[in-house]
Design an enzyme around this catalytic site. Structure first.
Site, PDB file in Angstrom:
ATOM      1  CG  ASP A 464      -2.183   0.728   1.075  1.00  0.00           C
ATOM      2  OD1 ASP A 464      -2.280   1.520   0.125  1.00  0.00           O
ATOM      3  OD2 ASP A 464      -3.090   0.523   1.897  1.00  0.00           O
ATOM      4  CG  ASP A 524      -9.312   2.479  -0.327  1.00  0.00           C
ATOM      5  OD1 ASP A 524      -8.885   1.337  -0.612  1.00  0.00           O
ATOM      6  OD2 ASP A 524      -8.664   3.285   0.367  1.00  0.00           O
TER       7      ASP A 524
HETATM    8  C1  GLA Z   1      -5.670   1.958   2.330  1.00  0.00           C
HETATM    9  C2  GLA Z   1      -6.050   0.808   1.414  1.00  0.00           C
HETATM   10  C3  GLA Z   1      -7.102  -0.048   2.067  1.00  0.00           C
HETATM   11  C4  GLA Z   1      -6.565  -0.574   3.385  1.00  0.00           C
HETATM   12  C5  GLA Z   1      -6.120   0.581   4.257  1.00  0.00           C
HETATM   13  C6  GLA Z   1      -5.408   0.102   5.504  1.00  0.00           C
HETATM   14  O1  GLA Z   1      -6.715   2.835   2.493  1.00  0.00           O
HETATM   15  O2  GLA Z   1      -6.481   1.304   0.195  1.00  0.00           O
HETATM   16  O3  GLA Z   1      -7.460  -1.120   1.226  1.00  0.00           O
HETATM   17  O4  GLA Z   1      -5.492  -1.447   3.138  1.00  0.00           O
HETATM   18  O5  GLA Z   1      -5.236   1.454   3.577  1.00  0.00           O
HETATM   19  O6  GLA Z   1      -4.994   1.134   6.301  1.00  0.00           O
END
Ligand code: GLA
Length: 754
Positions: A464, A524
């Site tokens: 990420d 997301d």
């Molecule tokens: C980001 C990612 C999510 C998740 C969060 C965790 O927002 O896009 O899918 O992994 O971080 O903190």
């Protein structure tokens, strides 16, 4: 194939030709990018010089570069259009064709930039200047695409300042529209279409990364082009940093296309004897509309971008704990979820954020790699052993590029974080970026991530990155080179570890990351209806095998939309299926429905992930198809339904006209409770809409939904197969589409005898 004859250069495969020539004055004249042609066709394309050009022109005895369709333009030689190169003014940078070389393979770069790979031929065109700067233009032709990049060599005897250097430039003729993909967090891939005119259109990201604001990929189409007809060209860049493309039409009707690293925050001191390598730009051409262009891009990504080990290799159905647990979990909760995930048919259990350091919220812990023993007393290896006992692989989340100021790492090395030049700390999601241009920072990340992968026998990594930054300034490109170096060192020795890249969702959905991570978390925004549109738009430039698309809870946390489970599954099939909500909340019928979804997806996984993809005509909603040989799967997705809907059809493509096919709807179930008081029209008995019986029925019992079977020839089906009628309050029939808003169906079309 590459042919060279009398200073004419032709790159050709079965679908496209790219032709240019070196003129007598040493300019590179662009001749053709389009349908296959022969090298002797040069006369059809070459520009005829005309009197209408007036007296403004290039250096004496040369053509007028201002009016020529070019492959590269030199500043200060009479071409007033966009320049692909800007360096110190006192260094003459007028390049002329010098010589060429041909290779029957791709030519590797020396820096850490990723490149397309696989069977290909490469043409290197060397252009030199009196100041001893030379430009090496690399053209590589693959089965489906052409890539271009540039290397600038400095032999001037002094350092020079490179302020802008593009990967590719070309001038093509014709009228075009451009589509760019813009957006934001949870709103990725919003298409913007505009005519290409004499005011240029810029598609650029300056966040330090490729970003959801402006995806580096874009499309040019002839006005009127459709999914199946007309000229459409796709462009992209194998790069994850700031990018720039400008498309502008000249008075002579030449459309200049430049692509490369954004010159904003770019400043590169190139020492004497050094060279600068640009990322590769990608171009595909289709004479069969947007559909043909997408098919070519998909094949190119699947064949020539995705890391070799994962080429054509099926991706697992995964469960991810993030939306179900966020930071609030312990080992027993994870194991409870894992047991259910396994029962449902998942193959991989992914532990997302919150397993390390003091990471109980997004305010602390990032940068640290010590396992939180309160949550995971047995460490990564303890959890992995239990998952393995259940028959599940183990996946793990990392965010290695960032640090929380509240972390052991930051306290020990505050100078490792990138700060704004005025020293004011500006946090994004409570974090700062680490300076990946520094070798000690890269070593720290490589060592820690590698150690955790080994300790936890991790087979999947979610990488990420939730912090974009303009504070990178002139070091933005060095950061990206550092990132690629880290990825090469962690995953190069572990090709079998599946990497899914993520950046607050699809904030870094680009070909650079795809060279390391076969898949990327699309958004997301896990609301199925919203993400269906994101998947649909991604499909223009990226294959389904790259698009992480999970089923999430309903009502959904971002929209409160209560999308039926059948639709949530049906949409995720057109991507990489996963589940991401608290499985402890599932009712028995929901479990059955999910088991069926996973079984169905596994049965057709190869087709969903690697089949030929098509966007279909759909008078209402969105329709998509995946196909492999004799099996074609069509999805039809609705948003709001209308009363008196009339008859509806699906319009599959690519079927054999004479062949007889069997069409079968995927079996999906409908929650009886959805009908409320309408149940009296549907069932023979009278029930209270909010009474316990109806609620219990909703948990235990579902009704068959929209069943359909039909045999017909490909010719008939492609003309449009009429679907079952919709429910209009007139009684229950399992063949009726009893669906309502946000409904969907999947139809499997199989050639008889298959
Ligand atoms: C980001 C990612 C999510 C998740 C969060 C965790 O927002 O896009 O899918 O992994 O971080 O903190």
């Amino acid at each position: 194939m590459i042919q060279i004859k009398d200073n004419v250069f032709l790159l050709k495969n079965s679908n496209i030709s790219y032709m240019f020539r070196a003129t007598g004055s040493g300019n590179l004249e662009h001749l053709h990018f389009g349908a296959p042609v022969d090298i002797d066709d040069v006369d059809a394309f070459a520009v005829r010089y005309g009197a209408g050009w007036g007296s403004t022109g290039g250096p004496e005895g040369e053509e007028f570069p201002m009016y020529l369709p070019l492959e590269w333009s030199s500043l200060g030689r009479g071409d007033y259009r966009e320049s692909p190169l800007e360096i110190d003014r006192e260094i003459p940078a007028a390049f002329k064709y010098s010589f060429c070389r041909k290779f029957d393979h791709t030519v590797s770069m020396d820096c850490s930039l990723p490149q397309a790979h696989g069977d290909a031929e490469t043409l290197e065109i060397v252009m030199s200047s009196p100041s001893k700067l030379s430009l090496h233009l690399f053209y590589t032709i693959f089965d489906t695409a052409i890539t271009r990049r540039v290397v600038l060599h400095n032999e001037t005897g002094r350092s020079i300042n490179v302020e802008k250097i593009m990967s590719s430039m070309m001038d093509i003729q014709g009228d075009y529209e451009i589509t760019t993909y813009n957006g934001a967090w949870i709103a990725e891939m919003q298409p913007y279409r505009a005519p290409v005119g004499m005011s240029g259109i810029v598609n650029e990201s300056t966040t330090g990364f490729s970003s959801a604001l402006h995806n580096p990929g874009f499309i040019l189409n002839e006005p009127g082009a459709t999914e199946t007809d007309g000229v459409v060209m796709g462009f992209n860049l194998i790069y994850s940093g700031n990018h720039y493309s400008r498309i502008q039409k000249s008075n002579e009707g030449l459309v200049r296309i430049v692509q490369g690293i954004s010159p904003v925050s770019f400043d590169w001191i190139l020492g004497n004897g050094e060279k600068f390598e640009t990322p590769e730009a990608v171009m595909v051409w289709s004479g069969t509309g947007f559909g043909g262009m997408s098919l070519a891009m998909h094949r190119f990504v699947n064949e020539n971008i995705i890391p070799g080990y994962w080429k054509g290799r099926q991706r697992p159905v995964l469960y991810n704990d993030w939306e179900g647990c966020m930071f609030n979990f312990n080992e027993s909760k994870l194991i409870s979820l894992a047991k259910k995930a396994k029962e449902l048919g998942c193959e991989l259990f992914v532990l997302d954020d919150g397993w390390f350091g003091d990471r109980n919220s997004d305010k602390a812990g990032l940068g640290d790699y010590d396992v939180n023993r309160k949550k995971l007393p047995g460490g990564l290896s303890g959890l992995q052993a239990k998952l393995s006992g259940l028959g599940l692989d183990f996946g793990l989340w990392f965010e290695p590029e960032a640090v929380n100021p509240d972390s052991k790492l930051y306290r020990a090395h505050p100078d490792w974080a990138i700060q704004a030049e005025d020293g004011v700390t500006v946090l994004g999601r409570n974090e700062l970026l680490l300076d990946l241009s520094r070798p000690e920072v890269r070593d720290y990340i490589v060592n820690n991530v590698s150690r955790c992968i080994e300790e936890g026998k991790v087979s999947y990594v979610k990488w990420d990155m939730n912090r974009h930054s303009t504070a990178l300034g002139a070091s933005a490109h060095r950061y990206i080179l550092g990132l690629y170096d880290v990825l090469k060192r962690v995953f190069g020795p572990r090709p079998e570890v599946l990497l899914e890249s993520c950046s607050s969702g699809g904030n870094r959905f680009d070909l650079g990351m795809l060279c390391f991570s076969p898949q990327i978390w699309a958004s997301d925004n896990t609301d199925a209806i919203e993400r269906c549109r994101i998947q649909y738009q991604l499909s223009y430039l990226y294959p389904l095998s790259t698009i992480g698309a999970h089923v999430s809870a309903a009502p959904h946390s971002q929209t409160l939309r209560d999308t039926p489970l059948s639709t949530r599954g049906n949409i995720s099939f057109f991507g990489l299926l996963g589940y991401e909500f608290d499985l402890d909340d599932l009712t028995p019928v929901e479990k059955d429905e999910i088991k069926n979804q996973i079984l169905f997806y596994k049965q057709y996984r190869d087709i969903f992930q690697f089949g030929d993809f098509r966007r279909l005509k759909a008078p209402e909603g969105i329709s998509m198809q995946v196909s492999d040989g004799d099996v074609h799967i069509v999805g039809l997705f609705h948003e709001l339904v209308h009363a008196a809907p009339g008859y509806e059809r699906i319009y599959p493509r690519g079927l054999k006209r004479e062949t007889v096919y069997n069409v079968l709807s995927r079996k999906q179930l409908l929650n009886a409770a959805k009908f409320g008081g309408l149940l009296r029209f549907v069932l023979p008995v009278k029930l209270k809409p909010d009474g316990p019986l109806v609620r219990a029925a909703g948990k235990q019992y579902r009704m068959k939904d929209a069943e359909r079977e039909c045999d017909a020839t490909g010719a008939a089906l492609m003309s449009g197969m009429t679907l079952n009628a919709r429910f209009m309050g007139t009684g229950y029939d399992p063949g009726m589409r009893m669906q309502g808003d946000f409904s969907s169906n999947i139809y499997v079309i199989t050639a008889e005898g298959t």
